[in-house]
Design a protein around this motif. Structure first.
Motif, short mmCIF file in Angstrom:
data_model
loop_
_atom_site.label_atom_id
_atom_site.label_comp_id
_atom_site.label_asym_id
_atom_site.label_seq_id
_atom_site.Cartn_x
_atom_site.Cartn_y
_atom_site.Cartn_z
N LYS A 18 -2.61 -8.50 13.96
CA LYS A 18 -2.70 -7.12 13.53
C LYS A 18 -3.03 -7.09 12.04
CE LYS A 18 0.51 -5.41 17.01
NZ LYS A 18 0.71 -6.67 17.74
N ASN A 19 -4.01 -6.30 11.70
CA ASN A 19 -4.50 -6.30 10.33
C ASN A 19 -3.92 -5.18 9.48
OD1 ASN A 19 -6.29 -8.49 10.72
ND2 ASN A 19 -7.70 -7.13 11.77
N LYS A 20 -3.47 -4.09 10.12
CA LYS A 20 -2.99 -2.95 9.36
C LYS A 20 -1.51 -2.70 9.62
CE LYS A 20 -5.70 0.26 10.83
NZ LYS A 20 -6.34 1.59 10.94
N LEU A 21 -0.82 -2.24 8.59
CA LEU A 21 0.59 -1.94 8.74
C LEU A 21 0.82 -0.83 9.76
CD1 LEU A 21 1.69 -2.07 5.00
CD2 LEU A 21 2.32 -3.70 6.79
N SER A 22 -0.14 0.08 9.89
CA SER A 22 0.03 1.20 10.82
C SER A 22 -0.17 0.81 12.27
CB SER A 22 -0.94 2.33 10.46
OG SER A 22 -2.28 1.86 10.45
N ASP A 23 -0.48 -0.47 12.55
CA ASP A 23 -0.69 -0.90 13.93
C ASP A 23 0.61 -1.08 14.71
OD1 ASP A 23 -3.43 -0.95 13.74
OD2 ASP A 23 -3.53 -3.07 13.17
N ILE A 24 1.74 -1.15 14.02
CA ILE A 24 3.00 -1.42 14.71
C ILE A 24 4.02 -0.33 14.40
CG2 ILE A 24 2.61 -3.92 14.64
CD1 ILE A 24 4.79 -4.03 12.44
N PRO A 25 5.04 -0.18 15.26
CA PRO A 25 6.13 0.75 14.96
C PRO A 25 7.14 0.14 14.00
CG PRO A 25 6.37 -0.11 17.20
CD PRO A 25 5.14 -0.74 16.62
N TYR A 26 7.89 1.02 13.35
CA TYR A 26 8.92 0.62 12.39
C TYR A 26 10.24 1.26 12.80
CZ TYR A 26 5.12 -1.19 9.66
OH TYR A 26 4.03 -1.93 9.28
N SER A 27 11.31 0.49 12.65
CA SER A 27 12.63 0.94 13.06
C SER A 27 13.64 0.72 11.94
CB SER A 27 13.05 0.20 14.34
OG SER A 27 12.18 0.55 15.42
N VAL A 28 14.88 1.12 12.19
CA VAL A 28 15.93 1.11 11.17
C VAL A 28 17.14 0.35 11.69
CG1 VAL A 28 17.46 2.54 9.75
CG2 VAL A 28 15.17 3.38 10.34
N LEU A 29 17.68 -0.54 10.88
CA LEU A 29 18.99 -1.14 11.15
C LEU A 29 19.95 -0.64 10.09
CD1 LEU A 29 20.85 -3.08 12.69
CD2 LEU A 29 20.14 -4.89 11.11
N ASP A 30 21.00 0.05 10.55
CA ASP A 30 21.99 0.61 9.62
C ASP A 30 23.33 -0.06 9.87
OD1 ASP A 30 23.20 2.31 7.72
OD2 ASP A 30 23.82 3.68 9.30
N LYS A 311 4.10 -2.38 -0.39
CA LYS A 311 2.97 -2.37 0.54
C LYS A 311 2.35 -3.76 0.64
CE LYS A 311 -1.47 -0.14 1.48
NZ LYS A 311 -2.45 0.89 1.06
N ALA A 312 2.12 -4.41 -0.48
CA ALA A 312 1.51 -5.73 -0.47
C ALA A 312 2.40 -6.76 0.22
CB ALA A 312 1.21 -6.17 -1.90
N LYS A 313 3.70 -6.68 -0.04
CA LYS A 313 4.62 -7.65 0.56
C LYS A 313 4.83 -7.39 2.04
CE LYS A 313 7.12 -8.88 -3.67
NZ LYS A 313 8.45 -8.94 -4.35
N LEU A 314 4.86 -6.12 2.45
CA LEU A 314 4.96 -5.81 3.88
C LEU A 314 3.73 -6.34 4.62
CD1 LEU A 314 6.33 -2.14 4.19
CD2 LEU A 314 7.39 -4.22 5.09
N GLN A 315 2.56 -6.17 4.03
CA GLN A 315 1.35 -6.66 4.68
C GLN A 315 1.37 -8.18 4.83
OE1 GLN A 315 -1.53 -4.68 5.85
NE2 GLN A 315 -1.54 -6.66 6.93
N LEU A 318 3.74 -9.08 7.60
CA LEU A 318 3.12 -8.83 8.90
C LEU A 318 2.11 -9.92 9.23
CD1 LEU A 318 2.61 -7.10 11.39
CD2 LEU A 318 1.06 -5.70 10.02
N ASP A 319 1.31 -10.30 8.24
CA ASP A 319 0.32 -11.37 8.46
C ASP A 319 1.01 -12.68 8.84
OD1 ASP A 319 -1.67 -9.57 7.81
OD2 ASP A 319 -1.89 -10.29 5.74
N ASP A 320 2.13 -12.98 8.18
CA ASP A 320 2.83 -14.24 8.42
C ASP A 320 3.51 -14.27 9.79
OD1 ASP A 320 2.09 -15.13 5.94
OD2 ASP A 320 4.01 -14.69 4.97
N THR A 321 4.09 -13.15 10.20
CA THR A 321 4.91 -13.13 11.42
C THR A 321 4.17 -12.62 12.65
OG1 THR A 321 5.72 -10.88 10.97
CG2 THR A 321 6.99 -12.74 10.05
#
Length: 353
Positions: A18-30, A311-315, A318-321
C-alpha cells in the motif's frame, strides 16, 4: 475529517504494497489512563470523550486493554468499560485489545461478549492475549493457578466452540447464552511470534503490539503471513499494528508531551506505582543512561512530532510493515492535547488521499 470503512474483518486485503496512508483504516487503543491528580471516574469520562471524538473523526475501532494492579490504568474490568463506551457511541467498533484469556474461564468471556454483541450488534470485537496483563502475584490472585499462558490454544479452542458449537464433534453440554451462534470477531494479540503463528494457522486476524515490542514487529508479521491458512473468518491475512503516536503543533511540543509516556515506562522498569505523570522539560534529569537506552529500544517505533514529521514517519511505518490497519496509542497527560493528537492524525490521513 477522514472516513474509513467501518466494515468487518472479513474485508479482503489486496495483497499489494500500500502506497498511501489513506489506503488503510485507523483505530484507537485506549488504556483509560488515570493521570496524576485525577481518579478512575475521571479516566472513564475521558475514555468516553475520546471514543466519541475519534468516532466523529472516522476511526474504525476503539479498543480497551485489560491490565490489573496498575495505578495509572483504569480498564481492569474491560468488558464493563466496553459496554459503557459502546452505549455512548453509535458507529465505531468497540472491543478488547485485549482480554487476557488465561485470566478467565472461556465460558465467562463468551457470555460477556455474547451479551455485548446482543446489545450492540455488529460493533463488538474480541481481541485476546495470553499474557497476564499484570505482575505474577496479581496473576495468581486472578487465576488461582500458575499456567503462564501455556494452555492458551486449548482455552481458545474452548472459547471458539461456545460461539460456534459446530466446532465440536459432539452435542455441547455447556452452552454460552447469550453467545452461541453470534458472530463476534475474534482477534489474537501478541508481542512475539507465538500468537502470530497461531493466528495464521487458525485463519484469524492478528494485532501486533509494536508500541512496546518494536524489534519483534517484522518477524512476527512475517510469521503470521507465512503461516496463514484461509478460514471461514478470513480469506487472506489481516494484520493490525499498534503504534505510539504523539502529535502536536510543533516537534518541540510533541517531544515535551512524549515525556509522559517515557516516564510511565520508566516507572514500570523501576516498579514504581504511580498515576500517569505530567510531562517534564528534561528527561535527562530523571533517567540514567542505561534506562534511557532501554526505553529508546522499547519505544523505538514511537512516532512523535508535528503534522509533517508524523506524516513522514507514519508512511515509513506503513511501508515497513505493509499493515492492513494501524491502531494508534496516545498516552498523553492532558486530555485536550490527546484529543488534538488524534485530530492531527485524522488530518494527515485526509490530506494523503
Amino acid at each position: 475529517m477522514f472516513t474509513n470503512p467501518v466494515g468487518s474483518i472479513l474485508a479482503k486485503a489486496d495483497g499489494f504494497m500500500k502506497n498511501k496512508l489513506s489506503d488503510i483504516p485507523y483505530s484507537v487503543l485506549d488504556l483509560s489512563p488515570i493521570v496524576a491528580g485525577a481518579t478512575a471516574a475521571d479516566a472513564f469520562k475521558n475514555t468516553l470523550s475520546l471514543a466519541q471524538h475519534t468516532e466523529k473523526l472516522g476511526f474504525n475501532r476503539f479498543w480497551l486493554a485489560e491490565h490489573h494492579n496498575m495505578p495509572f490504568i483504569a480498564s481492569s474490568s474491560t468488558a464493563l468499560l466496553i459496554g459503557h463506551v459502546a452505549a455512548g457511541t453509535s458507529t465505531i467498533r468497540v472491543g478488547s485489545g485485549g482480554i487476557m484469556l488465561p485470566n478467565h474461564a472461556p465460558l465467562i468471556i463468551a457470555e460477556q461478549f455474547g451479551t455485548l454483541e446482543s446489545l450492540y450488534p455488529g460493533r463488538i470485537d474480541l481481541g485476546l492475549g495470553r499474557a497476564p496483563g499484570t505482575d505474577q502475584r496479581t496473576a495468581h490472585a486472578l487465576r488461582r493457578n500458575r499456567n503462564n499462558g501455556q494452555e492458551f490454544p486449548e482455552l481458545l479452542e474452548e472459547l471458539l466452540s461456545y460461539f460456534n458449537p459446530d466446532l465440536l464433534d459432539h452435542k455441547p453440554v455447556v452452552r454460552a447464552i447469550p453467545g452461541e451462534g453470534l458472530s463476534v470477531p475474534v482477534w489474537l494479540l501478541g508481542s512475539s511470534g507465538f500468537s502470530a503463528q497461531l493466528a495464521g494457522q487458525l485463519g484469524l486476524p492478528f494485532s501486533f503490539a509494536s508500541h512496546f515490542s518494536p524489534d519483534n514487529t517484522l518477524p512476527a508479521l512475517d510469521l503470521y503471513r507465512r503461516n496463514f491458512k484461509p478460514s471461514d473468518t478470513l480469506e487472506k491475512p489481516h494484520a493490525m499494528v499498534g503504534v505510539n503516536v504523539i502529535a502536536a503543533e510543533t516537534d518541540e511540543k510533541a517531544q515535551y508531551l512524549a515525556t509522559t509516556l517515557q516516564q510511565a515506562f520508566l516507572n514500570l522498569i523501576r516498579s514504581t506505582e504511580s498515576p500517569l505523570p505530567p510531562p517534564v522539560e528534561n528527561m535527562d534529569e530523571i533517567w540514567s543512561p542505561y534506562e534511557k537506552a532501554a526505553l529508546e529500544q522499547q519505544l523505538g517505533s514511537s512516532i512523535i512530532g508535528s503534522k509533517e514529521t508524523v506524516k513522514a514517519k507514519l508512511q515509513k511505518f506503513l511501508d515497513d510493515t505493509n499493515a492492513d490497519e494501524m491502531m494508534i496509542v496516545s498516552q498523553i497527560y492532558d486530555h485536550q492535547d490527546r484529543l488534538r493528537s488524534y485530530e492531527i492524525v485524522a488530518e494527515i490521513i485526509e490530506e494523503s488521499k
